[in-house]
Design an enzyme around this catalytic site. Structure first.
Site, short mmCIF file in Angstrom:
data_model
loop_
_atom_site.label_atom_id
_atom_site.label_comp_id
_atom_site.label_asym_id
_atom_site.label_seq_id
_atom_site.Cartn_x
_atom_site.Cartn_y
_atom_site.Cartn_z
N ARG A 260 -8.57 -0.62 4.43
CA ARG A 260 -7.68 0.42 3.87
C ARG A 260 -6.33 -0.17 3.47
NH1 ARG A 260 -6.09 4.26 7.76
NH2 ARG A 260 -4.74 4.78 6.02
N CYS B 155 -5.49 12.50 12.90
CA CYS B 155 -6.10 11.24 12.49
C CYS B 155 -6.14 10.32 13.69
CB CYS B 155 -5.33 10.60 11.35
SG CYS B 155 -3.82 9.81 11.83
N LYS C 66 0.84 -1.22 0.00
CA LYS C 66 0.00 0.00 0.00
C LYS C 66 0.87 1.25 0.00
CE LYS C 66 -1.85 1.69 4.00
NZ LYS C 66 -1.58 3.13 4.16
N ASN C 67 1.89 1.26 0.87
CA ASN C 67 2.66 2.49 1.02
C ASN C 67 3.60 2.76 -0.16
OD1 ASN C 67 1.29 2.86 3.36
ND2 ASN C 67 3.02 2.49 4.74
N ARG D 176 -1.17 14.79 12.87
CA ARG D 176 -0.42 14.39 11.67
C ARG D 176 0.06 15.67 10.99
NH1 ARG D 176 -1.56 8.72 9.78
NH2 ARG D 176 0.28 8.28 8.55
N ASP E 256 4.21 0.54 12.18
CA ASP E 256 3.04 -0.17 11.62
C ASP E 256 3.01 -1.64 12.03
OD1 ASP E 256 2.38 2.17 10.40
OD2 ASP E 256 2.63 1.49 8.35
C1 UD1 Z 1 4.04 6.78 6.48
C2 UD1 Z 1 3.21 5.55 6.23
C3 UD1 Z 1 2.61 5.05 7.52
C4 UD1 Z 1 3.70 4.84 8.57
C5 UD1 Z 1 4.56 6.08 8.72
C6 UD1 Z 1 5.77 5.88 9.63
C7 UD1 Z 1 2.38 5.91 3.98
C8 UD1 Z 1 1.20 6.14 3.11
N1 UD1 Z 1 2.14 5.91 5.31
O1 UD1 Z 1 3.17 7.79 6.99
O2 UD1 Z 1 1.94 3.82 7.27
O3 UD1 Z 1 3.08 4.57 9.82
O4 UD1 Z 1 5.07 6.47 7.42
O5 UD1 Z 1 6.54 4.81 9.18
O6 UD1 Z 1 3.47 5.67 3.51
N2 UD1 Z 1 6.01 14.40 11.11
C9 UD1 Z 1 6.14 15.72 11.47
N3 UD1 Z 1 6.00 16.67 10.49
C10 UD1 Z 1 5.73 16.35 9.20
C11 UD1 Z 1 5.60 15.00 8.85
C12 UD1 Z 1 5.75 14.03 9.83
O7 UD1 Z 1 6.37 16.04 12.63
O8 UD1 Z 1 5.62 17.26 8.37
C13 UD1 Z 1 6.15 13.34 12.15
C14 UD1 Z 1 4.86 12.54 12.34
O9 UD1 Z 1 3.96 13.17 13.22
C15 UD1 Z 1 5.39 11.24 12.90
C16 UD1 Z 1 6.74 11.09 12.18
O10 UD1 Z 1 7.10 12.39 11.72
O11 UD1 Z 1 5.63 11.38 14.27
C17 UD1 Z 1 6.73 10.12 11.05
O12 UD1 Z 1 5.73 10.47 10.12
P1 UD1 Z 1 5.89 10.18 8.57
O13 UD1 Z 1 7.11 9.36 8.32
O14 UD1 Z 1 5.73 11.46 7.83
O15 UD1 Z 1 4.62 9.27 8.29
P2 UD1 Z 1 3.67 9.31 7.03
O16 UD1 Z 1 4.44 9.61 5.80
O17 UD1 Z 1 2.48 10.13 7.36
#
Ligand code: UD1
Length: 421
Positions: free
Chosen positions: A399, A116, A22-23, A121, A307
């Site tokens: 999902r 979420c 998925k990711n 997020r 995850d």
């Molecule tokens: C992706 C995955 C999700 C997985 C996550 C962490 C997809 C579609 N989803 O989510 O399944 O659980 O990686 O491995 O690929 N953060 C910030 N600021 C930002 C962005 C992120 O502070 O602008 C923080 C988040 O709150 C979190 C951490 O960074 O604590 C990791 O998030 P991130 O790696 O961005 O996760 P996603 O890309 O949303």
């Protein structure tokens, strides 16, 4: 309302092919708009989030069709640069369209994804990366309006190795003049897969999986075919299922290297897991009671994935002794714990920490999925619990798992989806 009805306490025996990731699929679907032509994506799982991505692409003016496990996207007729609020709300990860739309059209308008089920997020890192590349962004009032007459390559340091921010930066950099160097990027296998797709598009990009990603040139091809990697989280879920229920299973079409931390933990618990990287096969056997392991601490790849924390926790519930989990990525990722307790599990949580005291047995119960991986964890635990469990809230599980009941049936589980009471 559909439910999953699981008659647990029976050993699993069987084989299942692991679905596409998925990711990987979601960012590659977003990237397809850079092709300005046809992308055929093979090994595309049937998931609610893939359907949402397809609807976003159609809203933008792309044509999307599916033939079996392959999805064909023709982005040549893309006419819009906005994503409606309703579609943004259906899937938080739709924010990865931001960099792609901006790169393709020079502007992007979408609503903020907000919080979420896993907690806040934020997208500050995504916004900062796009600003570095020259975008002007107004992110007040719940909307993001992003404009860039011209994107310009730069040195771009991510304060955290965010998966989504790395993907947005890679996609926007594809249409930037000059060279972009991204330092401290996410190293997840799905980043490598996005790079593999972009290389097929003719982009000169390297370094995915390492500490520096370099993007030097723009897409040159407008017909590309790509097969996405297998889903390491789904594979870890089914390994957790056999750890919970006992038995002997075989997973095919899987890359064991991508889930080595989960394999290590399950092996340490007393499962016998063997992997054949060449053949893409993992076999797992559990015959005797598992034992507690040293603390399981989530961290960005190559660390133990957040995850995978819920399903592996579900596999630990009957392990002899005490196991500690530390969740470092998301604030609200223990929502499955209250549901696991209904099965008879003994778990205490405090902040980032969860302490599991292994019990002798679990019993069936009525359970409510709280989020995607939490829902999968309930299935894992219910398979190891004696008697009937009924799991609701299946929209969360759908999902990310392509018909989880079919895969678990193939592994010998007594599981059925019914329309519920
Ligand atoms: C992706 C995955 C999700 C997985 C996550 C962490 C997809 C579609 N989803 O989510 O399944 O659980 O990686 O491995 O690929 N953060 C910030 N600021 C930002 C962005 C992120 O502070 O602008 C923080 C988040 O709150 C979190 C951490 O960074 O604590 C990791 O998030 P991130 O790696 O961005 O996760 P996603 O890309 O949303």
């Amino acid at each position: 309302m559909s439910i999953l009805r699981i008659n647990g306490g029976r050993a699993l025996n069987g084989e299942v092919r692991i679905q596409g990731a998925k990711n990987s699929v979601l960012p590659i679907m977003a990237a397809s708009i850079l092709a300005e032509g046809v992308s055929i994506i093979h090994n595309c799982p049937r998931l609610a989030d893939v359907d949402v991505s397809a609807r976003i692409l159609e809203h933008l003016g792309c044509k999307v069709s599916r033939d079996g496990e392959s999805v064909c996207i023709d982005s040549s007729g893309m006419i819009r640069s906005d994503i409606p609020d309703a579609l943004m709300r259906e899937m938080r990860s739709s924010v990865v369209f931001l960099g792609a739309i901006l790169a393709r059209t020079g502007e992007a308008r979408l609503s903020l994804p907000g919080g979420c089920e896993l907690g806040p997020r934020p997208i500050d890192l995504h916004i900062a990366a796009l600003r570095e590349l020259g975008a002007e962004i107004d992110d007040n009032g719940g909307k993001i309006v992003c404009k860039a007459k011209r994107l310009k390559g730069c040195r771009l340091h991510l304060a955290k190795p965010s998966v989504g921010a790395t993907e947005n930066a890679m996609l926007a950099a594809c249409r930037s003049s000059g060279t972009t160097v991204i330092t401290n990027p996410a190293k997840e296998p799905e980043i490598w897969d996005l790079q593999a797709y972009l290389i097929k598009l003719g982009v000169s990009i390297s370094g995915a999986g390492s500490s520096i990603i370099t993007v030097e040139s723009m897409p040159t091809k407008n017909h590309v075919e790509h097969t996405v990697i297998s889903d390491r989280i789904v594979a870890a879920t089914y390994l957790s299922a056999v750890a919970s229920a006992g038995g002997s299973i075989r997973l095919t079409d899987v890359n064991p290297e991508h889930l080595s931390t989960a394999i290590d933990v399950l092996n340490e618990m007393g499962c016998e897991i063997e992997a054949d990287r060449e053949k893409g096969i993992i076999t797992a056997r559990k015959e005797k009671r598992l034992k507690a392991v040293k603390p399981v601490i989530t961290s960005p790849y190559p660390g133990f994935p957040t995850d995978t924390q819920p399903p592996v926790m579900a596999a630990c519930l009957k392990a002899q002794g005490t196991t500690v989990f530390v969740e470092n990525i998301f604030e609200n990722r223990y929502r499955h714990v209250e549901e696991l307790k209904r099965l008879g599990a003994e778990i205490k949580t405090e902040g980032k920490t969860a302490i599991i005291c292994g019990v002798d047995r679990l019993h069936g119960a009525e359970l409510q999925s709280t989020d995607l991986r939490g829902g999968a964890a309930l299935c894992v635990a219910a398979l190891g619990a004696e008697g009937i469990s009924e799991i609701s809230g299946l929209h969360h599980i759908d999902r990310g798992y392509d018909k989880i009941e079919n895969a678990l049936q193939a592994l010998g589980a007594d599981i059925r989806r019914t329309s519920g009471a």
